[in-house]
Design a protein around this motif. Sequence first.
Motif, PDB file in Angstrom:
ATOM      1  N   LEU A 233      53.722  28.983  23.947  1.00  0.00           N
ATOM      2  CA  LEU A 233      55.118  29.868  23.213  1.00  0.00           C
ATOM      3  C   LEU A 233      55.964  29.583  22.763  1.00  0.00           C
ATOM      4  CD1 LEU A 233      56.171  33.066  24.234  1.00  0.00           C
ATOM      5  CD2 LEU A 233      57.908  31.890  25.696  1.00  0.00           C
ATOM      6  N   ASP A 234      56.384  30.180  21.337  1.00  0.00           N
ATOM      7  CA  ASP A 234      57.645  29.764  20.509  1.00  0.00           C
ATOM      8  C   ASP A 234      58.119  31.159  20.215  1.00  0.00           C
ATOM      9  OD1 ASP A 234      56.851  30.880  17.965  1.00  0.00           O
ATOM     10  OD2 ASP A 234      55.533  28.902  17.125  1.00  0.00           O
ATOM     11  N   HIS A 235      59.758  30.594  19.925  1.00  0.00           N
ATOM     12  CA  HIS A 235      60.619  31.826  19.627  1.00  0.00           C
ATOM     13  C   HIS A 235      59.236  33.380  19.236  1.00  0.00           C
ATOM     14  CE1 HIS A 235      60.723  29.813  15.857  1.00  0.00           C
ATOM     15  NE2 HIS A 235      61.270  30.919  15.230  1.00  0.00           N
ATOM     16  N   ASN A 236      58.492  33.004  17.888  1.00  0.00           N
ATOM     17  CA  ASN A 236      58.297  33.587  17.665  1.00  0.00           C
ATOM     18  C   ASN A 236      57.094  34.957  18.624  1.00  0.00           C
ATOM     19  OD1 ASN A 236      58.702  33.970  14.582  1.00  0.00           O
ATOM     20  ND2 ASN A 236      57.831  32.069  14.683  1.00  0.00           N
ATOM     21  N   GLY A 237      56.432  33.917  19.241  1.00  0.00           N
ATOM     22  CA  GLY A 237      55.827  34.825  20.223  1.00  0.00           C
ATOM     23  C   GLY A 237      54.182  33.875  21.269  1.00  0.00           C
ATOM     24  N   ILE A 238      53.572  34.551  20.984  1.00  0.00           N
ATOM     25  CA  ILE A 238      51.956  33.263  21.578  1.00  0.00           C
ATOM     26  C   ILE A 238      51.451  33.143  20.393  1.00  0.00           C
ATOM     27  CG2 ILE A 238      50.018  33.564  23.278  1.00  0.00           C
ATOM     28  CD1 ILE A 238      51.332  35.900  25.111  1.00  0.00           C
ATOM     29  N   TYR A 239      51.399  31.641  20.373  1.00  0.00           N
ATOM     30  CA  TYR A 239      49.476  31.081  19.627  1.00  0.00           C
ATOM     31  C   TYR A 239      49.157  31.192  20.259  1.00  0.00           C
ATOM     32  CZ  TYR A 239      47.877  28.571  15.376  1.00  0.00           C
ATOM     33  OH  TYR A 239      46.644  28.516  14.624  1.00  0.00           O
ATOM     34  N   ASN A 240      47.442  31.847  19.911  1.00  0.00           N
ATOM     35  CA  ASN A 240      46.250  31.789  20.161  1.00  0.00           C
ATOM     36  C   ASN A 240      45.818  30.474  19.743  1.00  0.00           C
ATOM     37  OD1 ASN A 240      43.773  31.660  20.871  1.00  0.00           O
ATOM     38  ND2 ASN A 240      43.841  34.219  22.053  1.00  0.00           N
ATOM     39  N   SER A 241      45.524  29.279  20.319  1.00  0.00           N
ATOM     40  CA  SER A 241      44.561  28.227  19.616  1.00  0.00           C
ATOM     41  C   SER A 241      43.183  28.294  18.894  1.00  0.00           C
ATOM     42  CB  SER A 241      44.860  26.540  20.029  1.00  0.00           C
ATOM     43  OG  SER A 241      44.228  26.923  21.127  1.00  0.00           O
ATOM     44  N   ASP A 242      42.512  29.569  19.922  1.00  0.00           N
ATOM     45  CA  ASP A 242      41.160  29.232  19.612  1.00  0.00           C
ATOM     46  C   ASP A 242      41.560  30.862  18.318  1.00  0.00           C
ATOM     47  OD1 ASP A 242      40.231  28.569  21.864  1.00  0.00           O
ATOM     48  OD2 ASP A 242      40.232  29.712  23.080  1.00  0.00           O
ATOM     49  N   LEU A 243      42.112  31.837  18.216  1.00  0.00           N
ATOM     50  CA  LEU A 243      42.319  32.571  17.189  1.00  0.00           C
ATOM     51  C   LEU A 243      42.943  31.952  15.916  1.00  0.00           C
ATOM     52  CD1 LEU A 243      42.641  35.798  18.822  1.00  0.00           C
ATOM     53  CD2 LEU A 243      40.646  35.396  17.595  1.00  0.00           C
ATOM     54  N   LYS A 244      43.855  30.983  16.203  1.00  0.00           N
ATOM     55  CA  LYS A 244      44.979  30.361  15.037  1.00  0.00           C
ATOM     56  C   LYS A 244      45.642  31.422  14.630  1.00  0.00           C
ATOM     57  CE  LYS A 244      41.875  26.108  14.453  1.00  0.00           C
ATOM     58  NZ  LYS A 244      41.326  26.815  15.266  1.00  0.00           N
ATOM     59  N   ARG A 245      46.221  31.908  15.254  1.00  0.00           N
ATOM     60  CA  ARG A 245      47.364  33.345  15.532  1.00  0.00           C
ATOM     61  C   ARG A 245      47.850  33.469  16.526  1.00  0.00           C
ATOM     62  NH1 ARG A 245      45.836  38.684  16.194  1.00  0.00           N
ATOM     63  NH2 ARG A 245      43.667  38.797  16.714  1.00  0.00           N
ATOM     64  N   TYR A 246      49.488  34.103  15.742  1.00  0.00           N
ATOM     65  CA  TYR A 246      50.053  34.405  17.263  1.00  0.00           C
ATOM     66  C   TYR A 246      49.190  36.412  17.206  1.00  0.00           C
ATOM     67  CZ  TYR A 246      53.878  31.447  15.658  1.00  0.00           C
ATOM     68  OH  TYR A 246      54.619  30.167  15.453  1.00  0.00           O
ATOM     69  N   THR A 247      49.422  36.714  18.946  1.00  0.00           N
ATOM     70  CA  THR A 247      48.850  37.179  19.012  1.00  0.00           C
ATOM     71  C   THR A 247      49.788  38.154  19.473  1.00  0.00           C
ATOM     72  OG1 THR A 247      48.133  36.342  21.318  1.00  0.00           O
ATOM     73  CG2 THR A 247      46.581  36.737  19.969  1.00  0.00           C
ATOM     74  N   HIS A 248      50.683  38.166  20.481  1.00  0.00           N
ATOM     75  CA  HIS A 248      51.980  38.890  20.698  1.00  0.00           C
ATOM     76  C   HIS A 248      53.395  38.682  20.420  1.00  0.00           C
ATOM     77  CE1 HIS A 248      48.388  39.259  23.628  1.00  0.00           C
ATOM     78  NE2 HIS A 248      49.325  40.135  23.756  1.00  0.00           N
ATOM     79  N   GLN A 249      54.316  39.796  19.965  1.00  0.00           N
ATOM     80  CA  GLN A 249      55.117  39.220  19.405  1.00  0.00           C
ATOM     81  C   GLN A 249      56.781  39.062  20.899  1.00  0.00           C
ATOM     82  OE1 GLN A 249      57.099  42.112  16.792  1.00  0.00           O
ATOM     83  NE2 GLN A 249      59.561  41.489  16.702  1.00  0.00           N
ATOM     84  N   LEU A 250      56.892  37.997  21.107  1.00  0.00           N
ATOM     85  CA  LEU A 250      58.165  37.841  21.998  1.00  0.00           C
ATOM     86  C   LEU A 250      59.586  38.685  22.003  1.00  0.00           C
ATOM     87  CD1 LEU A 250      59.224  36.177  24.645  1.00  0.00           C
ATOM     88  CD2 LEU A 250      60.562  34.399  22.810  1.00  0.00           C
TER      89      LEU A 250
END
Length: 257
Positions: A233-250
């Motif tokens: 998790l960072d200030h943008n949201g959840i980063y999924n390393s399997d998909l290599k993208r953010y999946t949810h906006q914080l």
Amino acid sequence: MEYGISLLSYVALRAETSDRAEIVTHMLFGECYEVVARQDNWVCVQLASDNYKGWIDYKQHNPVTVAYYQEWKAAQHPRVLEVLQVVSKEDVRIQVGLGAYLPFLEGTQFRVGEERYTYNGLASDPAAELVPEKVVEVAYNFLRSPYLWGGKSVFGIDCSGFTQQVFGVCGYQLPRDAYQQVACGEEVHFANQTKPGDLAFFANSEGRVTHVGIMLDGQRIMHAHGEVRIDTLDHNGIYNSDLKRYTHQLRIIKRIF
């Protein structure tokens, strides 16, 4: 008024009076409810734990007295701490899972109405202090559980069911849905200030809170997304390393403790 208690491992509560209807939540073994309506072979119940409503098959309805229901609702109950265990009464054995209620447990005996059941496994102490370490320990029992809309068990669970059950086992009752849970606790203003046990909430494109997860150390988050998994998790949201993208906006982070 009429009241009942679940004597089955898991009971699906549905949005309508049909076996094909959407599952809105589950009722666990030992969980009490109030009957609020009847229609044909269906009973609409409201759970004593979180006031959630849904329809169950009348054959799954097990009545209790108003006195027992009121006693149940006024008390805090130990919960099953093992992924799978058994409760028994005479020649009856019932499989129960993590989070099942053990009403009025004393030693190895608990009480459902006037009947006594036996439980020999590990049980939570509802009077114990809510601490982050315990929340994280319980959360790991759900890791890799499959995602199921309306689910509340290790065999199928949704994001808010996951957080509700983890905190419930630890003695703290959260509301059922993410948009309700976000009203709990105090805000943590920055993602890099999270602590284990914090709840992180996420919004859709319209700004509505639709997802929640439990923070671990190192800005990692455990949440139900396809399965109960760990992401960063960072200030943008959840980063999924399997998909290599953010999946949810914080949207916001809350501290319950």
